[in-house]
Structures are given as C-alpha cells and as structure tokens.
Design an enzyme around this catalytic site. Structure first.
Site, mmCIF file in Angstrom:
data_model
loop_
_atom_site.group_PDB
_atom_site.id
_atom_site.type_symbol
_atom_site.label_atom_id
_atom_site.label_comp_id
_atom_site.label_asym_id
_atom_site.label_seq_id
_atom_site.Cartn_x
_atom_site.Cartn_y
_atom_site.Cartn_z
ATOM 1 N N ARG A 2 0.814 -1.202 0.000
ATOM 2 C CA ARG A 2 0.000 0.000 0.000
ATOM 3 C C ARG A 2 0.849 1.254 0.000
ATOM 4 O O ARG A 2 1.923 1.272 0.543
ATOM 5 C CB ARG A 2 -0.859 0.054 1.260
ATOM 6 C CG ARG A 2 -1.682 -1.155 1.375
ATOM 7 C CD ARG A 2 -2.274 -1.195 2.746
ATOM 8 N NE ARG A 2 -3.161 -2.299 2.753
ATOM 9 C CZ ARG A 2 -4.418 -2.211 2.395
ATOM 10 N NH1 ARG A 2 -4.913 -1.075 2.059
ATOM 11 N NH2 ARG A 2 -5.185 -3.260 2.372
ATOM 12 N N ASP A 349 -10.128 -7.461 8.963
ATOM 13 C CA ASP A 349 -9.314 -6.837 7.924
ATOM 14 C C ASP A 349 -7.849 -6.876 8.349
ATOM 15 O O ASP A 349 -7.144 -5.876 8.312
ATOM 16 C CB ASP A 349 -9.802 -5.398 7.715
ATOM 17 C CG ASP A 349 -9.008 -4.681 6.634
ATOM 18 O OD1 ASP A 349 -8.449 -5.355 5.764
ATOM 19 O OD2 ASP A 349 -8.937 -3.442 6.682
ATOM 20 N N LEU A 350 -7.421 -8.052 8.781
ATOM 21 C CA LEU A 350 -6.048 -8.221 9.263
ATOM 22 C C LEU A 350 -5.112 -8.389 8.075
ATOM 23 O O LEU A 350 -5.126 -9.415 7.400
ATOM 24 C CB LEU A 350 -5.969 -9.429 10.199
ATOM 25 C CG LEU A 350 -6.794 -9.283 11.493
ATOM 26 C CD1 LEU A 350 -6.816 -10.589 12.258
ATOM 27 C CD2 LEU A 350 -6.231 -8.161 12.360
ATOM 28 N N GLU A 351 -4.293 -7.384 7.841
ATOM 29 C CA GLU A 351 -3.434 -7.364 6.667
ATOM 30 C C GLU A 351 -1.991 -7.735 6.989
ATOM 31 O O GLU A 351 -1.113 -7.633 6.142
ATOM 32 C CB GLU A 351 -3.504 -5.986 6.008
ATOM 33 C CG GLU A 351 -4.926 -5.646 5.581
ATOM 34 C CD GLU A 351 -5.057 -4.222 5.055
ATOM 35 O OE1 GLU A 351 -4.021 -3.608 4.747
ATOM 36 O OE2 GLU A 351 -6.192 -3.744 4.946
ATOM 37 N N ASN A 352 -1.761 -8.151 8.228
ATOM 38 C CA ASN A 352 -0.419 -8.550 8.627
ATOM 39 C C ASN A 352 -0.397 -9.997 9.113
ATOM 40 O O ASN A 352 0.360 -10.355 10.002
ATOM 41 C CB ASN A 352 0.096 -7.606 9.730
ATOM 42 C CG ASN A 352 0.279 -6.198 9.202
ATOM 43 O OD1 ASN A 352 1.147 -5.950 8.376
ATOM 44 N ND2 ASN A 352 -0.552 -5.272 9.662
#
Length: 525
Positions: A2, A349-352
């Site tokens: 991002r 919405d866990l993006e890690n």
C-alpha cells in the site's frame, strides 16, 4: 503493498477494502398501510391504484400468512377491536414481521400502518431507490405513513415492521400498501384504510400521525433487528480518524450503504484483546462528536435497517489471535464492544497475517455470544484469496456457516492471476471478474463474495476503477452481460455485492459509489 497515507496516532492506514455487505435493510413489521400513485410507461395504460398487500388487517386470525414473523409475534382477537397483530420483543428478538409484495417498476406507493406502543418501526426494502423507514413512540394509536418510488427494474419489495430491544409489546392493525397493481386487492377490504378504527364497537381513538426517518437515540441494544435482507449489499468503511477525506458522523453516511464498518478497533496489551475509542482529532474536525452521539447514530442506522459493525485490522493493525487464550480474549473483548456501542458484528481486515484455526475459533465463539443477527465480514488482500490453501481463504471457508460476505480488496496489488490462469492488471473489469471467480469456484456461496474497490484515486495507491466498471463487473458475474475480454463459464445471480474504502473518500468524490454502485446493486434482481 500500500501507498503510505498519514494517519493520526496508532490508527491503521487506509487504501483498503470495504466491508462485506449483509445485510440488508430493516426488519420486522409495523402495521402498515400503503397508499400511493404510480406512473405508467409511455404507450401503456396506467394500472389502477389498489392495496397490493395481503392480510393487512390480520382478519385471518392465527393464520398470519403471507406475513413471515418471529416467534414472539401473534395475532390477538380483542373483543372490542377485532384481530390485531401483537409483537412482544424479548432478549435479542425484536418481534419482526415482513411480507414480500409484488409491485410495478417506476411507480409510487404509500405505506401506512395503525400502530400502538413504544418504539414501533415500519418500512420497505428492495425498492430500487430510497427505502423508507418510519417509527413511532406514541403509547396511543397513531398512523405511520411513508411514500416511495420503485426503481426501473423493481418488481417486488419487502414490507416490514418490528419493535425494539427491551421495550413493551406493541400492536399493529390496518396495514396497506397502495399503488399501481393488477386491479384487485388481496386484502379482505380491498380499500385503503387510513383510520385504524375497526367496524365494530368500542373503536380505537382517531389516530394522529407520528413518523420519523430514523429511530430514536435510545435504546442501544446488543443485537440488531433482523430485517428482510437485500439480495445485493453495499458495504462502506467509515473512518474513525482524519486523513484528508471528508470527516463524517455515522449519521452522515448515505442510506445506500447497507453495511457500515467502523474502522478501526485497536489492539490492547492483552493478547487477542481489542478496544475502541472515538478519535479526538476526528471529533474536533466535526465540531465535537461525543460517544453518546456516536451510539445514538448507530442505533438510528440500525433502526433504519442498516448494519453497523466494528472493523479489526487495517494496514497497521496488530491484533494477533494465534492460540486458544488469544481466541477467547478476542471473542470476549469484541462482544464487549458490541454490547457497549450496539454494533451488529465484526469485520476482519487483518493485513499482517491471520491464523485460520484460532481466528475461526474466536469468531464462532463470538457468534454464539451475539446470537441471531450476527454479521461477519472480511476484507482480505488479493494475495490472501488466490488459493484455498491460503490462511485467509481457509478462514473464510472455516467460518462459512456464520459468514456474511468477503469483500476482497481489488486494489494495491498490481497484476494477479484469475480463475482461468490469465494474468490481469488491477484497475480493469477483468481483474474484478477474474479474481472474484476464484472465490466463487473455491467454495464460498455467491452471496458471500463482494467486490472491494477504492472510492477514488486518493483512497488507494492503485487499482481504482470507475463506478460504471464496477457495475459492469457485477452484471458480468450475475448475468453474463457487460463482460470484458474475460467472461466466466457460468453466472452467479446471487453475487453478494460491493464494498468501498471509504464512505469518507466517497463523500469527497461526490458519493459516486453510493449513488451509482449502490443504486445498481439494489436494482439487480
């Protein structure tokens, strides 16, 4: 993946997908009477105005058909007033009733209902336009009334009414929906009844009008009403921080959004634990926005049939659920937030990184705590849904029994593989349809698959597509029309919907997602 965007404090960044769509519009029923007028297409004979709703006076007694009602709704025969419908909200049951009614496109209808009791709600969903929702808190008899116009392809709507959490029983009578129809009325009387006074002795008092566009600021229940769901949902993330996008109160979010995901909850020092507080910078930008106002806005949205959930994660989210203890902490703390603020559920919405085993455990525990009406959405990055062997895809499949929708982020990812093995670039219709196809073929129900898109070029580092392209992709997936060079081998008419990051960026861009994609979704069969 991002582009960095400035964010206050420790809050996660944007450039993210919007939440899943559930849900649907209002619930329950309020005695309704609909009266209205319609417009006929050029070259056609205008249909007569009739009551198109059946058994609106409940004269069928204990046979409430064709109404679909919850277990705490019954027909009661009052010796003085005749048959009425009575709802008795209890626990998380709001005493809901709804009826599917055939209507004509591009036509105007009026809903009216004689109601009695504190906090009685009534409305119509699936109109293809602005869905009306009205309410009354008058302990005496009064009328609820509202008018709406159907969309160009709308042929049926759901009329509904319900009570409210923790409130006393309510009564409904003389419900009608009047507008263009076949020329005959399915109701016993066949006429529009505005005065709820029965034709027998001991009449009810002449009603007074009591209506509103949203529900009262109180109470703040722990579970939302179960409304007649729309087939295709629009989800939008609401920013609890300021980063240049239009600051909003929850009440500022357009009615086109069926699900509002409050972004974001924060990690606590307890493993798996989450918390939430309104950002003071946002409050300042809004000229003051208190927690009480925030809760009241959530209650009003829910009363209007919307779902409001809390989102966990974001680009910088650090919540980790990697063992049973963390799973229990996550479920307990999330349930506490749902009770405190009146949320309907949660967005992941866990993006890690995500652990499918223990997050699934946490979400099933949370769903059991919340009970009926629980909303679960997810917004994985594209890489997380490329294969059923990925942890995010495994999580979606493991929670399929309680999952509302997955709104994958179709942006900030560059080129990716489609279900046909082709390589497609972000920012194209083929990217949307080709990647959605993977989820549709991988085991999710069509209604659990949504298209997550940025609301503007400012909302993401890459992958923006115009609202018209989003609509084309939805048509391609649902009906095989308006496809790009990639056309799936089959169609999925019940495709879930679309999501956007964010309602704030959408407002900055003139609400193009709400107006263009939202109206298209709600007009889809």
């Amino acid at each position: 993946m991002r582009a960095p965007q400035p964010r206050p404090h420790h809050r996660p960044r944007t450039g993210r997908a919007l939440l899943a769509g559930l849900l649907a519009a209002g619930t329950g029923l309020v005695g309704l009477v609909l009266a209205g007028s319609g417009t006929a297409s050029a070259g056609t004979t205008a249909a007569p105005n009739v009551n198109v709703l059946a058994n609106g006076d409940f004269s069928a007694g204990n046979h409430l058909s064709p109404w679909t009602c919850g277990p705490t709704v019954t027909a009661v025969n009052n010796s003085a007033t005749g048959w009425d419908l009575q709802g008795s909200p209890a626990g998380t049951d709001y005493a809901n009733c709804s009826q599917s009614v055939t209507v004509l496109p591009n036509s105007t209808y009026t809903l009216t209902a004689a109601v009695q009791g504190s906090y009685v709600f009534a409305g119509v969903t699936g109109t293809g336009g602005t869905d009306p929702s009205v309410w009354s808190s008058d302990s005496g008899w009064n009328n609820l009334t509202s008018t709406f116009t159907t969309g160009a392809s709308t042929t049926s709507v759901s009329v509904w009414f319900h009570g409210w959490y923790g409130q006393a029983p309510f009564t409904v009578d003389k419900v009608s929906l009047v507008g263009p129809g076949t020329g005959t009325s399915p109701s016993p009387s066949g006429t529009v009844i505005v005065d709820p006074t029965p034709s027998n002795t001991s009449p009810k008092p002449t009603p007074t009008v009591s209506e509103g566009t949203t529900g009262p600021a109180s109470p703040s229940p722990s579970a939302s009403p179960t409304a007649p769901p729309r087939k295709h949902l629009l989800t939008g993330y609401w920013q609890d921080f300021y980063n240049g996008a239009t600051p909003q109160r929850i009440s500022d979010v357009p009615a086109a959004y069926d699900i509002i995901a409050v972004a974001f909850a924060d990690a606590t020092s307890t493993q798996g634990g989450i918390s939430f507080t309104l950002d003071p910078t946002l409050s300042s930008k809004l000229g003051g926005y208190t927690e009480a106002q925030f809760k009241a806005d959530i209650a009003a949205k829910r009363a209007a049939g919307k779902k409001v959930i809390v989102s966990v994660g974001g680009q910088n989210g650090t919540v980790s659920v990697s063992n049973s203890t963390a799973a229990a902490n996550f479920a307990d703390s999330a349930y506490g937030l749902i009770q405190q603020y009146g949320f309907d559920g949660i967005d992941i919405d866990l993006e890690n990184g995500v652990n499918a085993t223990y997050m699934s455990q946490a979400l099933h525990s949370l769903a059991a705590k919340v009970g009926s009406g629980f909303v679960l959405t997810m917004a994985p990055e594209t890489i997380g849904m490329q294969s059923t062997g990925g942890e995010y895809f495994k999580l979606a499949l493991a929670t399929k029994d309680i999952l509302t929708i997955v709104n994958m982020q179709y942006y900030n990812s560059g080129a990716m593989l489609g279900c046909d093995g082709g390589v497609y670039s972000q920012g194209t219709e083929n990217f949307l349809t080709g990647l959605a196809c993977i989820q549709l073929q991988g085991g999710l129900r069509p209604d659990q698959v949504g298209l997550g898109v940025p609301a503007s070029t400012s909302a993401a580092g890459g992958g923006y597509v115009s609202p018209s392209v989003v609509n084309n992709a939805l048509d391609c997936l649902a009906a095989g029309t308006n496809c790009g060079s990639f056309k799936p081998s089959r169609t999925w008419p019940t495709i879930g919907g679309a999501m956007t990051w964010s309602t704030n960026w959408d407002a900055t861009a003139g609400n193009q997602i709400a107006n263009t994609v939202g109206s298209h979704l709600h007009a889809m069969p």
